[in-house]
Design a protein around this motif. Sequence first.
Motif, PDB file in Angstrom:
ATOM      1  N   GLU A 150       4.467 -12.568  -8.686  1.00 13.27           N
ATOM      2  CA  GLU A 150       4.454 -11.120  -8.547  1.00 13.27           C
ATOM      3  C   GLU A 150       3.217 -10.486  -9.182  1.00 13.27           C
ATOM      4  O   GLU A 150       2.978  -9.303  -8.997  1.00 13.27           O
ATOM      5  CB  GLU A 150       5.710 -10.531  -9.216  1.00 13.27           C
ATOM      6  N   CYS A 151       2.451 -11.269  -9.978  1.00  9.21           N
ATOM      7  CA  CYS A 151       1.441 -10.626 -10.819  1.00  9.21           C
ATOM      8  C   CYS A 151       0.290 -10.020 -10.021  1.00  9.21           C
ATOM      9  O   CYS A 151      -0.411  -9.142 -10.529  1.00  9.21           O
ATOM     10  CB  CYS A 151       0.904 -11.619 -11.851  1.00  9.21           C
ATOM     11  N   ASP A 152       0.058 -10.454  -8.796  1.00  6.22           N
ATOM     12  CA  ASP A 152      -0.977  -9.848  -7.957  1.00  6.22           C
ATOM     13  C   ASP A 152      -0.414  -8.689  -7.148  1.00  6.22           C
ATOM     14  O   ASP A 152      -1.155  -7.960  -6.507  1.00  6.22           O
ATOM     15  CB  ASP A 152      -1.580 -10.904  -7.029  1.00  6.22           C
ATOM     16  N   PHE A 153       0.893  -8.544  -7.186  1.00  9.75           N
ATOM     17  CA  PHE A 153       1.579  -7.495  -6.419  1.00  9.75           C
ATOM     18  C   PHE A 153       1.689  -6.262  -7.293  1.00  9.75           C
ATOM     19  O   PHE A 153       2.428  -6.237  -8.267  1.00  9.75           O
ATOM     20  CB  PHE A 153       2.961  -7.996  -5.999  1.00  9.75           C
ATOM     21  N   ARG A 154       0.910  -5.228  -6.954  1.00 11.59           N
ATOM     22  CA  ARG A 154       0.847  -4.005  -7.749  1.00 11.59           C
ATOM     23  C   ARG A 154       1.131  -2.797  -6.861  1.00 11.59           C
ATOM     24  O   ARG A 154       0.224  -2.043  -6.509  1.00 11.59           O
ATOM     25  CB  ARG A 154      -0.541  -3.848  -8.383  1.00 11.59           C
ATOM     26  N   PRO A 155       2.370  -2.601  -6.427  1.00 15.14           N
ATOM     27  CA  PRO A 155       2.637  -1.504  -5.493  1.00 15.14           C
ATOM     28  C   PRO A 155       2.476  -0.147  -6.141  1.00 15.14           C
ATOM     29  O   PRO A 155       3.079   0.157  -7.168  1.00 15.14           O
ATOM     30  CB  PRO A 155       4.088  -1.756  -5.071  1.00 15.14           C
ATOM     31  N   ASP A 156       1.648   0.681  -5.553  1.00 12.58           N
ATOM     32  CA  ASP A 156       1.457   2.074  -5.970  1.00 12.58           C
ATOM     33  C   ASP A 156       1.777   2.955  -4.770  1.00 12.58           C
ATOM     34  O   ASP A 156       0.887   3.427  -4.070  1.00 12.58           O
ATOM     35  CB  ASP A 156       0.016   2.283  -6.458  1.00 12.58           C
ATOM     36  N   LEU A 157       3.060   3.158  -4.530  1.00 10.43           N
ATOM     37  CA  LEU A 157       3.470   3.907  -3.352  1.00 10.43           C
ATOM     38  C   LEU A 157       3.149   5.394  -3.456  1.00 10.43           C
ATOM     39  O   LEU A 157       2.776   6.009  -2.443  1.00 10.43           O
ATOM     40  CB  LEU A 157       4.961   3.681  -3.085  1.00 10.43           C
ATOM     41  N   PRO A 158       3.252   6.024  -4.634  1.00 14.58           N
ATOM     42  CA  PRO A 158       2.798   7.421  -4.713  1.00 14.58           C
ATOM     43  C   PRO A 158       1.316   7.561  -4.391  1.00 14.58           C
ATOM     44  O   PRO A 158       0.905   8.522  -3.739  1.00 14.58           O
ATOM     45  CB  PRO A 158       3.104   7.802  -6.168  1.00 14.58           C
ATOM     46  N   GLY A 159       0.497   6.610  -4.858  1.00 13.80           N
ATOM     47  CA  GLY A 159      -0.929   6.661  -4.530  1.00 13.80           C
ATOM     48  C   GLY A 159      -1.171   6.512  -3.048  1.00 13.80           C
ATOM     49  O   GLY A 159      -2.006   7.208  -2.454  1.00 13.80           O
ATOM     50  N   LEU A 160      -0.431   5.591  -2.413  1.00 16.64           N
ATOM     51  CA  LEU A 160      -0.550   5.399  -0.971  1.00 16.64           C
ATOM     52  C   LEU A 160      -0.152   6.662  -0.225  1.00 16.64           C
ATOM     53  O   LEU A 160      -0.859   7.111   0.690  1.00 16.64           O
ATOM     54  CB  LEU A 160       0.339   4.236  -0.532  1.00 16.64           C
ATOM     55  N   GLU A 161       0.964   7.245  -0.626  1.00 18.03           N
ATOM     56  CA  GLU A 161       1.450   8.440   0.058  1.00 18.03           C
ATOM     57  C   GLU A 161       0.447   9.587  -0.067  1.00 18.03           C
ATOM     58  O   GLU A 161       0.192  10.325   0.895  1.00 18.03           O
ATOM     59  CB  GLU A 161       2.801   8.842  -0.533  1.00 18.03           C
ATOM     60  N   CYS A 162      -0.142   9.714  -1.242  1.00 13.69           N
ATOM     61  CA  CYS A 162      -1.135  10.772  -1.465  1.00 13.69           C
ATOM     62  C   CYS A 162      -2.382  10.542  -0.621  1.00 13.69           C
ATOM     63  O   CYS A 162      -2.913  11.455   0.003  1.00 13.69           O
ATOM     64  CB  CYS A 162      -1.490  10.818  -2.943  1.00 13.69           C
ATOM     65  N   ASP A 163      -2.853   9.295  -0.581  1.00  9.72           N
ATOM     66  CA  ASP A 163      -4.055   8.972   0.185  1.00  9.72           C
ATOM     67  C   ASP A 163      -3.831   9.217   1.674  1.00  9.72           C
ATOM     68  O   ASP A 163      -4.692   9.770   2.372  1.00  9.72           O
ATOM     69  CB  ASP A 163      -4.456   7.520  -0.066  1.00  9.72           C
ATOM     70  N   LEU A 164      -2.681   8.825   2.171  1.00  5.57           N
ATOM     71  CA  LEU A 164      -2.367   9.065   3.577  1.00  5.57           C
ATOM     72  C   LEU A 164      -2.333  10.561   3.879  1.00  5.57           C
ATOM     73  O   LEU A 164      -2.847  11.006   4.908  1.00  5.57           O
ATOM     74  CB  LEU A 164      -1.018   8.431   3.927  1.00  5.57           C
ATOM     75  N   ALA A 165      -1.732  11.329   2.983  1.00  4.24           N
ATOM     76  CA  ALA A 165      -1.630  12.779   3.197  1.00  4.24           C
ATOM     77  C   ALA A 165      -3.006  13.439   3.224  1.00  4.24           C
ATOM     78  O   ALA A 165      -3.246  14.358   4.013  1.00  4.24           O
ATOM     79  CB  ALA A 165      -0.761  13.405   2.108  1.00  4.24           C
TER      80      ALA A 165
END
Length: 321
Positions: free
Chosen positions: A42-57
Amino acid sequence: MAAATRGCRPWGSLLWLLGLISAAAVACDLASLRCSLGAFCECDFRPDLPGLECDLAQHLAGQHLAKALVVKALKAFVWNPAPTKPLVLSLHGWTGTGKSYVSSLLAHYLFQGGLRSPRVHHFSPVIHFPHPSHIERYKKDLKSWVQGNLTACGRSLFLFDEMDKMPPGLMEVLQPFLGSSWVVYGTNYRKAIFIFISNTGGEQINQVVLEAWRSRRDREEILLQELEPVITRAVLDNPLHGFSRSGIMEEHLLDAVVPFLPLQRHHVRHCVLNELAQLGLEPRDEAIQAVLDSTTFFPEDEQLFSSNGCKTVASRIAFFL
């Protein structure tokens, strides 16, 4: 357009990410050993879903359906500690509408290193499968690659570009990995993500959006239910598509068909402004107008949609600066 944070970390998402990293750090030393054994990675898995959502918006122009579908699917998948199947998304639409951009953002906001992460695997038919006569070898190699990498790390992302150019029948080797079985070939694969990218269905999507415009409907009123059937039919009716003879669509292994709508003039303008900001340049009206004037729009009568979406914006800006 490069995938970057671009100031998309409000305090709430920052605290969320710090909490996630702190929790991961506790187990990371032990995880590094177990990762090499394929038991935990899991150590390479760094989910930043708020960052993704902001970038998409902020940066994905004109794609209300794609934004909503991708974010919803990822939230449900990432927050599920024991998903019953991999996440499988198929992105469809006209050239330059943001399909590859979104896939690069997914890599960036899910994995440390983004597209350069060893857990992100990108396949192109031109590079990896150029000779249809070698399809049996390609099948063997692809199955071995997916199986081997999922054995090494269940948290992996597989990107398949230009599916409309993939050799028909090749994707059938993926079918066992995409379903809801617990184990395939001795490997737990349920935390993997598969993304398929295709222009197929683009013409049908364009027609739906054009008819909505002619009926004076706002494009944000267009629903997935209007587009998914025509995209599915376009794929199934195309014997040369990469999904042909794979059983992937027939067996309903896709979690979401994600439509990308054609871009209008104001969307291209949005892309120009984003690109200028990326370059650290002030928006100059004459440069913006020059890019728009050099862009071809269709249909011939309405001149409504960009023929290349935002694909050539960066090169046109460089020419007109």
